[in-house]
Design a protein around this motif. Sequence first.
Motif, short mmCIF file in Angstrom:
data_model
loop_
_atom_site.label_atom_id
_atom_site.label_comp_id
_atom_site.label_asym_id
_atom_site.label_seq_id
_atom_site.Cartn_x
_atom_site.Cartn_y
_atom_site.Cartn_z
N CYS A 251 1.47 -32.72 49.81
CA CYS A 251 0.30 -32.09 49.20
C CYS A 251 0.01 -32.83 47.89
O CYS A 251 0.80 -33.65 47.45
CB CYS A 251 0.58 -30.61 48.94
N PRO A 252 -1.11 -32.55 47.22
CA PRO A 252 -1.39 -33.24 45.95
C PRO A 252 -0.30 -33.02 44.89
O PRO A 252 -0.01 -33.90 44.09
CB PRO A 252 -2.72 -32.64 45.52
N CYS B 66 -2.40 -30.91 41.15
CA CYS B 66 -2.68 -29.50 41.42
C CYS B 66 -2.12 -28.62 40.31
O CYS B 66 -0.95 -28.73 39.95
CB CYS B 66 -2.05 -29.13 42.76
N ALA C 111 1.13 -26.43 41.04
CA ALA C 111 2.37 -27.07 41.46
C ALA C 111 3.55 -26.70 40.57
O ALA C 111 3.42 -26.50 39.37
CB ALA C 111 2.19 -28.59 41.45
N CYS D 93 4.56 -26.35 45.91
CA CYS D 93 4.84 -24.95 45.55
C CYS D 93 4.78 -24.10 46.81
O CYS D 93 4.46 -24.60 47.89
CB CYS D 93 3.86 -24.43 44.51
N CYS E 39 0.90 -26.02 51.16
CA CYS E 39 -0.25 -26.77 51.70
C CYS E 39 0.18 -27.92 52.61
O CYS E 39 -0.58 -28.35 53.47
CB CYS E 39 -1.12 -27.29 50.58
S1 SF4 Z 1 -1.04 -25.16 45.83
FE1 SF4 Z 1 1.09 -25.83 45.87
S2 SF4 Z 1 1.37 -26.57 47.94
FE2 SF4 Z 1 -0.83 -26.46 47.59
S3 SF4 Z 1 -1.45 -28.47 46.82
FE3 SF4 Z 1 -0.97 -27.25 45.03
S4 SF4 Z 1 1.19 -27.69 44.66
FE4 SF4 Z 1 0.78 -28.35 46.71
#
Ligand code: SF4
Lengths: 146, 545
Positions: free
Chosen positions: B411-412, B417, B420, B454, B458
């Motif tokens: 994921c990013p 993000c 995160a 996290c 994602c």
């Molecule tokens: S919300 Fe969490 S899982 Fe989704 S992109 Fe952001 S860090 Fe990654």
Amino acid sequence: MVDDNEVITVVSEQGQTVELVSVEEWIENIDSLAASGKGVLIKPVDDVTLLKDSLNKIALIALDFVGFDDGRGYSQAALIRNRWGYSGEIRGINTHLDQLQFMLRSGVSTYDLQEQYQGSNEHDYTHGFSICYQAAANNADMKEKF
Amino acid sequence: MYQYNADDTAFLVERVDQFEKQLNRHLAGDLDAAKFRSLRLRNGLYMELHAHMLRVAIPYGILNTEQLRALADVADKYDRGFGHFTTRQNIQYNWIELPEIANLLRDLSAVGLHAIQTSGKAMRNITADPFSGLTKDEVEDARPYCELIRRWFNIHPEFSWLPGKFKIAINGAKLDETALQIHDLGLNIVYNEANELGFAVYVGGGLGAAPMVAPEITPFVAAEDIISYLESVLRVYNLKGRRDNLKRLRIKFMVREHGAVEFGRMVDEDWQQTKNNPELKLNMDELAKLKKDFALPIEPVDLAGFTDTVDFNYSIWKKNNVRAHKLSGYSIVNISLTQLGTAPGDATSEQMRMLADLADKYSNSELRTTKRQNLVFPYVRQNQVFELWQELAKNSLASPHQGTLAHVVACPGGDYCDLAKAVSIPIAQQVQQRFDDMDKLYDIGPININISGCENSCAHHHISDIGLLGLKKNEQEFYQITLAGETLHETAIGRKLGRSIAGAEVVDAIEDIVNIYLDSREEGENFVDVFKRIGITPFKEKVYG
Ligand code: SF4
């Protein structure tokens, strides 16, 4: 809608002042409340199946749409209008501009907008979409595509 | 290929017009942030502190090249020249200016694209098998059903304000590429004993902090009854799903609280009232029309005597990225957007245009997006695969890493993000650096590694061979490792290996895990097979021993 010392009333489409009672009150005294022409105020938490058998004795049904993200009223309206065939007035109260077309399509027939929307162009939101993709209680004025 | 007609386009424009009015009311101070949030999410718009993100739907993952070029134009005109293909087959733009949104959406509506219900507490874009209509062992092509169900949930009057988000997957293949049991609702196309086509219905799957595999709530609903059945599922959820606890909004919590049997009974009780309603029957004429629209656009070709080029890198790439097509003379080609050093799923506008040109030349102007954030060319002639590979290689899109362990889904994460707890992309890069020997990668075979920054999950780490979940402990980044999650043959959430591992040591742990797999592997066994046979203990002992 007037909320005066716990007595809640609405003026119906025909211009009559209708006093509203809760679902619990209605269930306990259906015959006398029906005889005095009472309406029922349904809150999102209420179980509308309780009203099913006495539906056509209710002078007017008001559904409370106060919570913007609380979508239960749409299913309540659909059940009452579409499935059980209630033919009286279904009034949306505390309603939101952006949700008018959803509400009307679900079976609500009249509505009281919240004060914050006074003066808005209601037509944009009652008729924003001219095409629909699913059956509903009321698809009047829409081109049905399903 | 199926295309929207004038009514569908008019509908998209009406939607943009209404959203533009709402946006203007918000900017003028006449629509408060909370209500606008609810409305804008239903139009795919996220507002972050410094930038706004727009998620555009790619319905069931199918794009034509005109649409891909329009997406490239949007990237240039309204963003910083790139887009991000997501694990739900959509595309996101990260740097959108609010006043431009309506024009952007109007540009997209001209090619039949939109952002309707790509976020918010509503029914979301449908995930489908990227190989729909292409493979021999398919039960049935899911696309016509996807399209009819997609239409049905657009601005549904009764079900647009649900307790939580509602993700749908539809699978028509024997091997489930959609991971349908991790969706709020999964439909699996099946034939019953009377050889009638219908759907097995799964409800209540999801990842996140409380991962759950959706139970089957009915083994068969006839195709023509699927709309009324879905309405009953949604009605039960809309009326009785939890709205009181922000952490329990998804339907999985309702299914868990009532149990699958009781939930199924509630749905059935409602459905008995509506299943014979003619207005809710699936429109079989429309279905027949869609089947024609989605029919194969190509004829078989006779390539008798053709032998493919022999080249080491080409052969490795081909083994992992080219699949058998049901039509003789054709192949399905998988293209990875994951490059060493870039965020998985990112594509520049130049890459999008280049891929559109290649798809025009080699794939009948059609592409598919996948949950592994790849693109698929569905109709490539076998005698043109080598040529296509050369073109892709010229543009750095044919790394032989694709389809191997080095193709990490991340994921990013912490780099991009706000939510995160830990970084994802740098860990993916370290894995790629550690496993850079092609012969070894080839020997290891296709192990999936997925990294989420996290609990929002994602990157779908729960359903990966090796899953990593980022955590923060005393301001340090740690990773919880899970093993042997899968969705292809059956759905299983990965098992936790043990205590979480510091970022500096996590790639060593991955190497240990891979080595146990290699040492224990018997002929023909994949990672999950080995895990099932030897259990978690050998992995634990090696990593923590
Ligand atoms: S919300 Fe969490 S899982 Fe989704 S992109 Fe952001 S860090 Fe990654």
